[in-house]
Design an enzyme around this catalytic site. Structure first.
Site, PDB file in Angstrom:
ATOM      1  N   HIS A 225       0.814  -1.213   0.000  1.00  0.00           N
ATOM      2  CA  HIS A 225       0.000   0.000   0.000  1.00  0.00           C
ATOM      3  C   HIS A 225       0.853   1.271   0.000  1.00  0.00           C
ATOM      4  O   HIS A 225       0.346   2.351  -0.275  1.00  0.00           O
ATOM      5  CB  HIS A 225      -0.992   0.001   1.175  1.00  0.00           C
ATOM      6  CG  HIS A 225      -0.408   0.291   2.518  1.00  0.00           C
ATOM      7  ND1 HIS A 225      -0.175  -0.680   3.458  1.00  0.00           N
ATOM      8  CD2 HIS A 225      -0.024   1.451   3.107  1.00  0.00           C
ATOM      9  CE1 HIS A 225       0.307  -0.133   4.563  1.00  0.00           C
ATOM     10  NE2 HIS A 225       0.412   1.168   4.368  1.00  0.00           N
TER      11      HIS A 225
ATOM     12  N   ASP B  44       0.142  -7.616   1.536  1.00  0.00           N
ATOM     13  CA  ASP B  44       0.540  -6.202   1.613  1.00  0.00           C
ATOM     14  C   ASP B  44       2.056  -6.035   1.659  1.00  0.00           C
ATOM     15  O   ASP B  44       2.589  -5.254   2.438  1.00  0.00           O
ATOM     16  CB  ASP B  44      -0.097  -5.521   2.822  1.00  0.00           C
ATOM     17  CG  ASP B  44      -0.004  -3.999   2.749  1.00  0.00           C
ATOM     18  OD1 ASP B  44       0.120  -3.479   1.633  1.00  0.00           O
ATOM     19  OD2 ASP B  44      -0.030  -3.350   3.810  1.00  0.00           O
TER      20      ASP B  44
ATOM     21  N   GLY C  46       3.327   6.506   8.099  1.00  0.00           N
ATOM     22  CA  GLY C  46       4.676   6.624   7.553  1.00  0.00           C
ATOM     23  C   GLY C  46       5.588   5.523   8.021  1.00  0.00           C
ATOM     24  O   GLY C  46       6.645   5.292   7.429  1.00  0.00           O
ATOM     25  N   ASN C  47       5.214   4.814   9.105  1.00  0.00           N
ATOM     26  CA  ASN C  47       5.980   3.647   9.546  1.00  0.00           C
ATOM     27  C   ASN C  47       5.701   2.422   8.682  1.00  0.00           C
ATOM     28  O   ASN C  47       6.402   1.421   8.775  1.00  0.00           O
ATOM     29  CB  ASN C  47       5.654   3.283  11.006  1.00  0.00           C
ATOM     30  CG  ASN C  47       6.511   4.022  12.004  1.00  0.00           C
ATOM     31  OD1 ASN C  47       6.025   4.846  12.762  1.00  0.00           O
ATOM     32  ND2 ASN C  47       7.809   3.716  12.015  1.00  0.00           N
ATOM     33  N   SER C  48       4.650   2.482   7.857  1.00  0.00           N
ATOM     34  CA  SER C  48       4.284   1.344   7.023  1.00  0.00           C
ATOM     35  C   SER C  48       5.461   0.872   6.191  1.00  0.00           C
ATOM     36  O   SER C  48       6.122   1.657   5.513  1.00  0.00           O
ATOM     37  CB  SER C  48       3.125   1.718   6.102  1.00  0.00           C
ATOM     38  OG  SER C  48       1.938   1.887   6.827  1.00  0.00           O
TER      39      SER C  48
ATOM     40  N   GLY D 258     -10.566 -23.436  -4.199  1.00  0.00           N
ATOM     41  CA  GLY D 258     -11.810 -23.002  -4.827  1.00  0.00           C
ATOM     42  C   GLY D 258     -13.049 -23.330  -4.018  1.00  0.00           C
ATOM     43  O   GLY D 258     -14.015 -23.886  -4.551  1.00  0.00           O
ATOM     44  N   VAL D 259     -13.031 -22.995  -2.722  1.00  0.00           N
ATOM     45  CA  VAL D 259     -14.205 -23.193  -1.876  1.00  0.00           C
ATOM     46  C   VAL D 259     -14.424 -21.970  -1.007  1.00  0.00           C
ATOM     47  O   VAL D 259     -13.482 -21.261  -0.672  1.00  0.00           O
ATOM     48  CB  VAL D 259     -14.067 -24.429  -0.955  1.00  0.00           C
ATOM     49  CG1 VAL D 259     -14.121 -25.714  -1.736  1.00  0.00           C
ATOM     50  CG2 VAL D 259     -12.793 -24.350  -0.123  1.00  0.00           C
ATOM     51  N   GLN D 260     -15.670 -21.748  -0.660  1.00  0.00           N
ATOM     52  CA  GLN D 260     -15.988 -20.792   0.387  1.00  0.00           C
ATOM     53  C   GLN D 260     -16.154 -21.590   1.673  1.00  0.00           C
ATOM     54  O   GLN D 260     -16.805 -22.638   1.685  1.00  0.00           O
ATOM     55  CB  GLN D 260     -17.274 -20.033   0.061  1.00  0.00           C
ATOM     56  CG  GLN D 260     -17.166 -19.177  -1.194  1.00  0.00           C
ATOM     57  CD  GLN D 260     -18.477 -18.473  -1.503  1.00  0.00           C
ATOM     58  OE1 GLN D 260     -19.271 -18.198  -0.620  1.00  0.00           O
ATOM     59  NE2 GLN D 260     -18.697 -18.174  -2.775  1.00  0.00           N
ATOM     60  N   ILE D 261     -15.540 -21.113   2.734  1.00  0.00           N
ATOM     61  CA  ILE D 261     -15.490 -21.891   3.966  1.00  0.00           C
ATOM     62  C   ILE D 261     -15.906 -21.043   5.164  1.00  0.00           C
ATOM     63  O   ILE D 261     -15.867 -19.817   5.112  1.00  0.00           O
ATOM     64  CB  ILE D 261     -14.075 -22.467   4.212  1.00  0.00           C
ATOM     65  CG1 ILE D 261     -13.009 -21.360   4.112  1.00  0.00           C
ATOM     66  CG2 ILE D 261     -13.779 -23.613   3.265  1.00  0.00           C
ATOM     67  CD1 ILE D 261     -11.591 -21.836   4.338  1.00  0.00           C
TER      68      ILE D 261
END
Length: 507
Positions: free
Chosen positions: A143, A173, A246-248, A304-307
């Site tokens: 980001h 990220d 700013g520490n990111s 490929g599953v919703q869990i």
């Protein structure tokens, strides 16, 4: 001249004796109170090595490897410091409050004094980063570099180098930059073993908060394994060192000077430091950075599953001995899971013989495998365990725009029916698949478990339902099998599935 009678010496001696006895008695009383032995429980004793309380030695070694990352963008971003929005950025140029709020790079300057609009000049964002090799590879957050057109690395001594973007990984990220400087060897740091880090261990954060490069803060690891809803692979270290905008992308060091985490997020109702910050563990960052360095991207296995979570109620309804694993709420169409035969309502309990404790752990386990890998998935179905062979796909090929919504046919209105004892009113759905909850008694067990008007009951205990009588029959069957709860598969208006265990009402 006063003469002393014969009785006065006797009286004086008597008073002196009384005073002496009083003093002696007081001393004796005080001695008894102060010298009496007190009986207490043994206090906690911790044997720890003695050390000087300071971090200067660590900081002096690691600081040259920590950099500020300045990102130029073709248009001013909607947020400052890698995604933190400013409510004052759209004030008119002549607004008096302009003088009190800073530029996007965090420098406190009166923006309104510049005759040019900020939209007419390239915008600047800033974050932190650190070298992981002497030839110029720099780790930071995705980001921080997102939507960047030009990247500048600012060293601890103020010198600047242009950098190019090697690759990013949005799901964790993380991002990798590369500085090319001939005849220059950069001071760099290495990743440590975050598995060995305990809650309470010291941590030192070095970075570029509010554009103030080279800032150092210290604290402790205050928690592990935090899930903050940032993505499917959340496993953050929580630290209480002061971390701000700013520490990111900056490193969190252990006392051995090795990076145990990459600072990436803060919890802050006010926008400032409140002592709760989150860092990507070194073990996660190291694997992602290695893949970015070698391939420019990260390839992960895809099931490929919703869990969903397996609660105690769901475990009871299914006959599982423990509330662990991940229940399949929906296998996506034409995915490795659906092609292999994994079904809605299956509970995934293992991958290649390794137990699965939770949905989050399953996501990380699958992601650790390369696309095309054959894995054995253990599922609990209809009271028994079975093993299904699955060839994993590539998560990068997933079409994020695919919709699970299916058009519903038009049907005739049907009178609703009441599920007596459960506080629900249902009606058959227009497409004939399931029954729609039209009303929920707020004082019922259904409301307590999260049933809502508009939910569609697709199945009960794995049996598809199309009417109120189907629902009742599935509940009765579960009761006859000794179950104390029935497992409802619900679908909301957005097409998302979930499982809810509802206690069986005895008539």
């Amino acid at each position: 001249m006063r003469t002393e009678t014969s009785s006065q010496p006797k009286r004086n001696k008597f008073l002196a004796a009384i005073l002496a006895a009083g003093v002696a008695g007081g001393a004796l009383s005080a001695g008894v109170l102060s010298n009496a032995p007190a009986v207490y429980a043994e206090p906690v004793q911790v044997e720890a090595p003695q050390q000087s309380f300071g971090f200067a030695d660590v900081v002096s070694k690691v600081s040259p490897a920590v950099v500020s990352v300045r990102v130029s963008q073709s248009a001013e971003p909607a947020a400052d410091f890698g995604g933190m929005a400013s409510p004052f950025e759209n004030l008119p140029e002549d607004h008096p409050l302009r003088r009190f709020f800073g530029t996007p790079d965090g420098n406190q300057m009166p923006r309104g004094l510049n005759p040019r609009s900020p939209r007419d000049r390239p915008s600047i964002g800033q974050g932190s980063g650190f070298f992981i090799s002497e030839d110029g590879y720099v780790v930071t957050n995705n980001h921080v570099v997102d939507n960047g057109a030009k990247y500048t690395v600012v060293m601890d001594d103020g010198s600047e180098y242009e950098a190019k973007l090697i690759g990013t990984d949005e799901r964790t990220d993380l991002a990798l930059l590369k500085v090319d400087a001939k005849n220059t060897k950069f001071t760099y740091v290495e990743f440590g073993d975050d598995d060995a880090v305990r809650v309470g261990d010291w941590v030192v954060a070095v970075g570029n908060p509010f554009g103030l490069g080279g800032s150092v803060t210290a604290g402790i690891i205050s928690a592990r394994g935090r899930d903050i809803g940032a993505g499917p692979y959340d496993d953050f270290l929580q630290i209480d060192a002061a971390v701000n905008r700013g520490n990111s992308g900056g490193p969190a060091f252990g006392l051995d000077g090795k990076v145990i985490g990459v600072n990436t997020a803060i919890f802050s109702p006010s926008g400032g430091n409140v002592g709760i910050a989150f860092a990507i563990p070194a073990s996660v960052a190291q694997d992602v950075v290695r893949s970015l360095r070698e391939n420019g991207s990260v390839e992960r296995g895809w099931l490929g599953v919703q869990i969903g979570e397996v609660s105690d109620d769901i475990a009871e309804a299914l006959g599982l001995s423990n509330a662990q694993g991940a229940i399949v709420t929906l296998p996506d169409n034409e995915t490795p899971a659906s092609r292999a035969g994994i079904e809605t309502g299956d509970v995934i309990t293992g991958v290649n013989g390794e137990a699965v404790e939770s949905p989050r752990e399953l996501a990380r386990m699958i992601a650790d495998y390369s696309p095309g890998t054959d894995v054995e998935i253990t599922v609990f179905r209809d009271g028994d365990s079975e093993t299904i062979d699955v060839t994993l796909g590539n998560l990068n090929s997933l079409d994020e725009a695919a919709s699970l919504d299916e058009p519903r046919g038009q049907g005739s209105p049907v009178d609703p029916s009441t599920l007596s004892g459960y506080g629900m009113t249902v009606t058959p759905s227009e497409d004939g698949e399931g029954v729609v909850v039209t009303d929920v008694d707020p004082d019922s067990s259904a409301a307590e478990k999260g049933f809502e008007a508009g939910d569609t009951i697709v199945a009960v205990n794995g049996s598809n339902v199309a009417s109120q009588s189907d629902v009742r029959a599935a509940i009765d069957a579960a009761s006859k099998n000794g179950r104390r709860a029935a497992l409802f598969q619900l679908r909301n208006a957005d097409g998302q599935n979930r499982f809810v265990a509802l206690p069986i009402e005895k008539s």
